[in-house]
Design a protein around this motif. Sequence first.
Motif, PDB file in Angstrom:
ATOM      1  N   TYR A 697       5.735   9.462  44.953  1.00 40.21           N
ATOM      2  CA  TYR A 697       6.492   9.633  45.682  1.00 40.21           C
ATOM      3  C   TYR A 697       6.268  10.521  46.910  1.00 40.21           C
ATOM      4  O   TYR A 697       6.172  10.822  48.168  1.00 40.21           O
ATOM      5  N   GLU A 698       5.053  12.242  46.325  1.00 42.71           N
ATOM      6  CA  GLU A 698       4.815  12.838  47.137  1.00 42.71           C
ATOM      7  C   GLU A 698       3.408  12.268  48.186  1.00 42.71           C
ATOM      8  O   GLU A 698       2.945  12.976  49.304  1.00 42.71           O
ATOM      9  N   THR A 699       2.493  11.940  47.187  1.00 42.98           N
ATOM     10  CA  THR A 699       1.853  11.348  48.403  1.00 42.98           C
ATOM     11  C   THR A 699       1.717   9.862  48.879  1.00 42.98           C
ATOM     12  O   THR A 699       1.657  10.459  50.484  1.00 42.98           O
ATOM     13  N   ILE A 700       3.235   9.352  49.076  1.00 47.56           N
ATOM     14  CA  ILE A 700       3.377   8.482  49.958  1.00 47.56           C
ATOM     15  C   ILE A 700       4.246   9.375  51.141  1.00 47.56           C
ATOM     16  O   ILE A 700       3.705   9.090  52.153  1.00 47.56           O
ATOM     17  N   GLU A 715      21.077   0.042  45.011  1.00 49.67           N
ATOM     18  CA  GLU A 715      20.598   1.506  44.161  1.00 49.67           C
ATOM     19  C   GLU A 715      18.337   1.899  44.201  1.00 49.67           C
ATOM     20  O   GLU A 715      18.306   3.146  44.293  1.00 49.67           O
ATOM     21  N   THR A 716      18.127   0.613  43.977  1.00 51.44           N
ATOM     22  CA  THR A 716      16.828   0.943  43.751  1.00 51.44           C
ATOM     23  C   THR A 716      16.453   1.919  45.054  1.00 51.44           C
ATOM     24  O   THR A 716      15.481   2.828  45.053  1.00 51.44           O
ATOM     25  N   VAL A 717      16.626   0.110  45.859  1.00 49.34           N
ATOM     26  CA  VAL A 717      15.897   1.134  47.363  1.00 49.34           C
ATOM     27  C   VAL A 717      16.339   2.167  47.766  1.00 49.34           C
ATOM     28  O   VAL A 717      15.630   3.048  48.146  1.00 49.34           O
ATOM     29  N   THR A 718      18.002   2.515  47.859  1.00 51.16           N
ATOM     30  CA  THR A 718      18.242   3.589  48.418  1.00 51.16           C
ATOM     31  C   THR A 718      17.899   5.043  47.442  1.00 51.16           C
ATOM     32  O   THR A 718      17.499   5.898  47.794  1.00 51.16           O
ATOM     33  N   ASN A 719      17.501   5.023  46.498  1.00 50.18           N
ATOM     34  CA  ASN A 719      16.679   6.093  44.752  1.00 50.18           C
ATOM     35  C   ASN A 719      14.972   5.973  45.518  1.00 50.18           C
ATOM     36  O   ASN A 719      15.034   7.222  45.895  1.00 50.18           O
ATOM     37  N   ALA A 721      13.888   5.718  48.944  1.00 52.79           N
ATOM     38  CA  ALA A 721      14.216   6.623  49.666  1.00 52.79           C
ATOM     39  C   ALA A 721      14.774   7.940  50.175  1.00 52.79           C
ATOM     40  O   ALA A 721      13.641   9.082  50.353  1.00 52.79           O
ATOM     41  N   GLU A 722      15.472   8.107  48.930  1.00 50.34           N
ATOM     42  CA  GLU A 722      15.602  10.331  48.139  1.00 50.34           C
ATOM     43  C   GLU A 722      14.300  10.625  48.281  1.00 50.34           C
ATOM     44  O   GLU A 722      14.118  11.327  48.520  1.00 50.34           O
ATOM     45  N   ASN A 723      13.784   9.939  46.993  1.00 52.21           N
ATOM     46  CA  ASN A 723      12.862  10.403  46.633  1.00 52.21           C
ATOM     47  C   ASN A 723      11.986  10.770  47.112  1.00 52.21           C
ATOM     48  O   ASN A 723      11.201  11.652  47.270  1.00 52.21           O
ATOM     49  N   ILE A 724      11.901   9.676  47.818  1.00 49.37           N
ATOM     50  CA  ILE A 724      10.250  10.475  49.077  1.00 49.37           C
ATOM     51  C   ILE A 724      10.662  11.044  50.464  1.00 49.37           C
ATOM     52  O   ILE A 724       9.713  12.440  50.876  1.00 49.37           O
ATOM     53  N   PHE A 731       9.568  11.344  57.020  1.00 47.32           N
ATOM     54  CA  PHE A 731       8.950  10.063  57.332  1.00 47.32           C
ATOM     55  C   PHE A 731      10.224   9.034  56.625  1.00 47.32           C
ATOM     56  O   PHE A 731      11.545   9.461  57.086  1.00 47.32           O
ATOM     57  N   LYS A 732       9.859   8.109  57.589  1.00 53.95           N
ATOM     58  CA  LYS A 732      11.279   7.231  58.212  1.00 53.95           C
ATOM     59  C   LYS A 732      10.868   5.735  57.235  1.00 53.95           C
ATOM     60  O   LYS A 732       9.464   5.751  56.848  1.00 53.95           O
ATOM     61  N   PHE A 733      12.460   5.239  56.866  1.00 54.75           N
ATOM     62  CA  PHE A 733      11.822   4.863  55.408  1.00 54.75           C
ATOM     63  C   PHE A 733      12.973   2.927  56.089  1.00 54.75           C
ATOM     64  O   PHE A 733      14.239   3.375  56.182  1.00 54.75           O
ATOM     65  N   LEU A 734      12.275   1.803  56.209  1.00 59.48           N
ATOM     66  CA  LEU A 734      12.637   0.890  56.412  1.00 59.48           C
ATOM     67  C   LEU A 734      13.077  -0.135  55.027  1.00 59.48           C
ATOM     68  O   LEU A 734      12.093  -0.491  53.887  1.00 59.48           O
ATOM     69  N   PHE A 735      13.991  -0.731  55.232  1.00 60.11           N
ATOM     70  CA  PHE A 735      14.747  -2.113  54.278  1.00 60.11           C
ATOM     71  C   PHE A 735      13.816  -3.081  54.460  1.00 60.11           C
ATOM     72  O   PHE A 735      13.702  -3.767  55.515  1.00 60.11           O
TER      73      PHE A 735
END
Length: 911
Positions: A697-700, A715-719, A721-724, A731-735
Amino acid sequence: SSSPSSMHSNKPSSNPSNSLFPTKASVINVALDASGFVPISIDCNSLFQEETAELEIDGSSYTGAAATITLYQCASGSVNAGFEPIQIKLTGFQAGLWFEIVNVDERTDLVIKSLADYSEYWIKRRWIFSGEYNEQTSTDHFPEWSWEKVSRYISFRRKNNEGWMQEDYETIANNNNLAWFGLGTRETVTNMAENIKNYNDNFKFLFYWNSETIWGEEISSFNESWSVNGATGSGARESILYNHSIPEMRQWWIDHALLMNNETLIDGVFADNTRILVEGDDLKSAMIQELANSMPANSLKMGNFLRQQDSDGNRFRMQYEDGSYFENQHWGVLNQRNAWELNDQWNKNEPIIVSMQLAREASWKRKLVMWNGARRNCGCGIETNETPEECLGFMGVSEMPEQVNDDLRISLAEYLMVAEKYSYYSFNISPDASCERWRWDSSWMPQFNQSLGEPKGPPVKVGQVFARHFEHLSVMINIDTLDTTYNWDPSSTTSTNGPATDTPQLTPSPSNSPTSPATDTPQLTPSPSSSPSSMHSNKPSSNPSNSLFPTKASVINVALDASGFVPISIDCNSLFQEETAELEIDGSSYTGAAATITLYQCASGSVNAGFEPIQIKLTGFQAGLWFEIVNVDERTDLVIKSLADYSEYWIKRRWIFSGEYNEQTSTDHFPEWSWEKVSRYISFRRKNNEGWMQEDYETIANNNNLAWFGLGTRETVTNMAENIKNYNDNFKFLFYWNSETIWGEEISSFNESWSVNGATGSGARESILYNHSIPEMRQWWIDHALLMNNETLIDGVFADNTRILVEGDDLKSAMIQELANSMPANSLKMGNFLRQQDSDGNRFRMQYEDGSYFENQHWGVLNQRNAWELNDQWNKNEPIIVSMQLAREASWKRKLVMWNGARRNCGCGIE
């Protein structure tokens, strides 16, 4: 280990899942009754394999059609040994059927289907197979044909039609039954027919006629205004592109073909480039049909028709044509690449399987089949950095590489699985008769001088293996491993008549030992003489045609005025190149747009030295322009055009560039961006989403500005996003949301009835194919994307698989647009949109999307391959050039660009 009775010894090892289990008898006969067979119940644990055992399935009494017939049922144990596919023979069955042996744990089945049934194929595309056609009514005008040996046709050409010899005509006429030829004037074509028929009166000679372009000599009756933008390709008028929207052009094309067909020595017409690929091809298609309907019944109506890549396989053509040529039989539809990367064996081999079935169906219906067995097209030019991979070791050599024998071994086995009456085979390395004879004339090869005999039955498919038996040959091929077995009758060998000259000498290739890196840590190997102040030393050698000529000054400034520049007149003979010289062209005062501005005019001499391109700098120009330095003999020009001008591209296809779009109104919701370093995005996934660590997550988060992710539950997708975002709030996170298939986890709100034929791909529900014709499915797709976009940690949606490729994709396209229009203004609307392969480059998408992702930037439109083979560098490099322009235009209009720099996609599986 080769001999006439067993051509090679690399027979595949026995594979229990690919064979029937035998008994101790040397030949086991299974006779089907009218409806099938009562399966034998047996103790499968006690079975063993006897190497010489054969299984003969007699279908003489079978009157059924498609069926699954169980031959053996295990009372105990499971199928664990069996016959090699080459030991299985089918006899007595009616024509028009396809056969496969399928083993499951407890039984062995014979699966029978109609040759007209393609329902199991292309589950990853929505191709429709509906083009039923009737049996050919007459074959009286077909070429001679015999089971005695492999019946053959030939394709050939020679540069400028110079240097033909009598021995060329003789080998063409006496070793083949038909050919096409059309690269030349009317007189050239008829002379070729006469020269060949002097050796064989029964030879069938077809006039080659391309439905896209004029190839070869100028035809005086052609009107230049009938071409698209007057576009011409490489060579002397070789690629004038027809404008099919002009009725007079279409009528001229038909009339000229009929004129040639009426020549006494010409037996028919071969139409090429007949596929329906782009807007307007329906007019071309109707033109081809009208030609066929206008030809006499005793003329051969042939062409490049049946194709496994296309909807219906183009079988509708067989309603009025006499048969089809087959080429590129291993090429799949565009999105099958995903299946190959997943090592989905069935999909990987589907193109050649469907090609075989299309050919067998055509033969069953008494159509003429021309099967191209060439596995490469490699002329006699010198190898360069641009040489296609498949031609390495074949170019610039006078002696035949040993791999030619391998090519023939594989492709001949494939052909023998489809061979029926009026099926003809061709094999070469190149049709270019300007080259060594072994490249274009394979008649000397011993396989063509061995007796074949009638087939004892149809081929049988067992897993990925096909096997078939002829009177003098039993042959088997594993289409996955390409292993083959040829068991020739020792008495079948006949004399070999080779060409008079140029007999190939086989030169084995040296073996190459692989090397492996010592550790998992990348080791950087610096280029010679590299240093931080000069990142590389491999500067291209000076090329006068790619540079401006300098003076002795170290920096030369050219300042344009509002309209351009008054060219400098100079004695070009006195020029020389100073290695450190730089040219700066200042456009601060230039207010013009597209223009060709001459910088230097030679009073005497010609351009013969110049700057390296890296020494030329452009400053001060307004945005939205594209620049090129062009040298001709007497001058050097700066060519300027608009970034929205694509008129010079795709002269070999009729793509339309009309999708103008406006500048982006707001970029407030875009990711952070800086010139300080290369700004980056990242794409990533992990099998089953297991094993993610905080360092991932940190390097991403800390090395990129945005990413997409969607392979998992909500849940997997939102988790993710949260971890990153724990490491980078900005950071911009796209579904990630695929418009063709569900990738990843099951989504409970999806209705199974919304898929096409309930089709599923490899993996756990990874490739459920959407049926876009169902309004509820399209609304669900939009609603789920909006649901995910409304999650606090998700900044937008990335839509994939958005191209318009097949019938029904207009509904998919409207669905994608509706999603974009339904999203909040502060959400990122991104996707896989702009594409140099497609009409308009898909620029219409930019009317409502925030930008585009770019991938496969070097892939051209389908028929650009011809340009590459002609070594037409401009056309070869056009895909990446147009990709660059599409991206620069998008940036000019303040769109977000995501440029995929990956040149391969190679996971960590074993080779």
